[in-house]
Design a protein around this motif. Structure first.
Motif, short mmCIF file in Angstrom:
data_model
loop_
_atom_site.label_atom_id
_atom_site.label_comp_id
_atom_site.label_asym_id
_atom_site.label_seq_id
_atom_site.Cartn_x
_atom_site.Cartn_y
_atom_site.Cartn_z
N LEU A 40 50.48 0.50 32.84
CA LEU A 40 50.07 1.18 31.11
C LEU A 40 48.54 2.04 31.80
O LEU A 40 47.89 0.91 32.82
N ASP A 41 48.62 2.98 31.94
CA ASP A 41 47.42 4.15 32.58
C ASP A 41 46.38 3.67 32.31
O ASP A 41 46.48 5.14 31.59
N GLU A 42 45.27 3.57 31.87
CA GLU A 42 44.20 3.85 31.15
C GLU A 42 44.30 4.69 29.76
O GLU A 42 44.53 5.59 29.50
N PRO A 43 44.43 3.81 29.16
CA PRO A 43 44.95 4.54 27.43
C PRO A 43 43.94 4.89 26.89
O PRO A 43 42.28 3.92 26.94
N HIS A 44 43.54 6.03 26.31
CA HIS A 44 42.28 6.07 25.80
C HIS A 44 42.76 6.49 24.34
O HIS A 44 43.55 7.14 24.46
N ALA A 45 41.77 6.68 23.72
CA ALA A 45 41.67 7.49 22.11
C ALA A 45 40.70 8.73 22.16
O ALA A 45 39.53 7.87 22.31
N TRP B 43 45.44 9.01 20.40
CA TRP B 43 45.62 8.42 21.60
C TRP B 43 46.77 8.98 22.91
O TRP B 43 47.91 9.52 22.44
N LYS B 44 46.16 8.53 24.16
CA LYS B 44 47.09 8.98 24.88
C LYS B 44 46.90 8.00 25.92
O LYS B 44 46.55 7.26 26.22
N ALA B 45 48.76 7.85 26.93
CA ALA B 45 48.36 7.10 28.26
C ALA B 45 49.44 7.08 28.69
O ALA B 45 50.43 8.78 28.33
N ASP B 46 50.19 6.72 29.84
CA ASP B 46 50.77 6.83 30.83
C ASP B 46 51.43 5.97 31.47
O ASP B 46 50.86 4.51 31.46
N TYR C 171 43.38 -1.67 17.89
CA TYR C 171 44.12 -0.16 17.93
C TYR C 171 45.20 -0.45 17.95
O TYR C 171 45.79 -0.30 18.81
N PHE C 172 46.22 0.54 17.20
CA PHE C 172 47.33 0.02 16.76
C PHE C 172 48.43 1.17 17.06
O PHE C 172 48.36 1.75 17.53
N ASP C 173 49.35 0.61 17.83
CA ASP C 173 50.67 1.28 18.26
C ASP C 173 49.86 2.05 19.34
O ASP C 173 51.31 3.18 19.57
N VAL C 174 49.51 1.32 20.47
CA VAL C 174 49.40 2.45 21.34
C VAL C 174 50.36 1.90 22.64
O VAL C 174 50.58 1.37 22.95
N ALA C 175 50.96 3.47 22.77
CA ALA C 175 51.57 3.54 23.94
C ALA C 175 52.95 2.19 23.65
O ALA C 175 53.47 1.38 24.06
N GLY C 176 53.02 1.82 22.22
CA GLY C 176 54.00 1.00 21.35
C GLY C 176 53.86 -0.26 21.52
O GLY C 176 54.38 -1.55 20.64
N ASP C 177 52.96 -0.76 21.30
CA ASP C 177 52.08 -1.86 21.11
C ASP C 177 50.68 -1.84 20.89
O ASP C 177 49.76 -0.89 20.55
N ASP C 178 50.10 -3.16 20.50
CA ASP C 178 48.22 -3.24 20.22
C ASP C 178 47.64 -3.26 20.20
O ASP C 178 47.63 -3.96 22.00
#
Length: 213
Positions: free
Chosen positions: A116-121, A147-150, A192-199
């Motif tokens: 999970l590459d550096e989720p940011h928001a 938010w955005k994540a790879d 932070y809720f539901d970022v790329a499918g989870d908290d």
């Protein structure tokens, strides 16, 4: 920084604030600041696997940081905008590195790495405050994040990256301590809720500075 250390700092700020004598008025309506701390992803193997991975451990702890600014609307309410990096990956480890048995629908048999590459928001929040002493306040916040994540998957056939983004909610609580006329220290915990499918949780220590006259 561990969560226990962050909570210890919070207790210390409350204790020393009982001897303070700062004025009760709000000297600076505008403020800006930054925080750094420990992030914790709530991803598990079941969130990243297609069913072909078992008995594995997810690396879900790292560091995070944020920059923020706001305007006090009164003694008990502020609006705040910010940018947050939720997993700075200072240890350089992948989120999951195991071997797939090939029985699933997405992962081939053999070694596989999922990162999970550096989720940011970007964050917008309403912050409510309650004075505890003339120097310390309790704060609670609620807001929204864009938010955005790879998610990058690497196996024997190559690698692939799936970008994800969304808009979801965030909540937080903390303590703020006035160290000087323009300088305040903030200790807080946010989810932070539901970022790329989870908290994702962030426990942080920060400094904010009053702006303007």
């Amino acid at each position: 920084m561990t969560t226990n250390k962050t909570l210890g700092i919070a207790v210390f700020l409350i204790t020393v604030s009982t001897t303070a004598s700062f004025p009760a008025e709000i000297p600076h309506r505008w403020y800006a600041g930054g925080s750094y701390g420990a992030s914790s992803l709530h991803h598990g193997v079941e969130d990243l696997s297609d069913g072909s991975i078992r008995d594995a451990t997810v690396d879900n702890s790292d560091t995070g940081w944020k920059l923020f600014g706001g305007r006090r609307l009164g003694r008990h309410l502020s609006i705040e905008l910010g940018y947050v990096d939720l997993n700075n990956d200072v240890d350089g480890e992948t989120t999951l590195f195991v071997s797939s048995d090939g029985s699933g629908t997405r992962l081939s048999e053999g070694p596989v790495s999922i990162d999970l590459d550096e989720p940011h928001a970007a964050v917008a929040a309403i912050v409510g405050t309650l004075p505890l002493t003339r120097r310390a306040i309790f704060l609670a916040k609620a807001g929204a994040t864009a938010w955005k994540a790879d998610l990058t998957t690497i196996n024997q056939f190559g690698n692939s990256t799936r970008s994800e983004s969304g808009t979801d909610a965030t909540l937080g609580i903390g303590l703020q301590y006035r160290a000087a006329n323009r300088t305040e220290i903030r200790v807080e915990w946010e989810r932070y809720f539901d970022v790329a499918g989870d908290d994702i949780d962030l426990a942080s220590l920060g400094v904010l500075v009053g702006l303007g006259g």
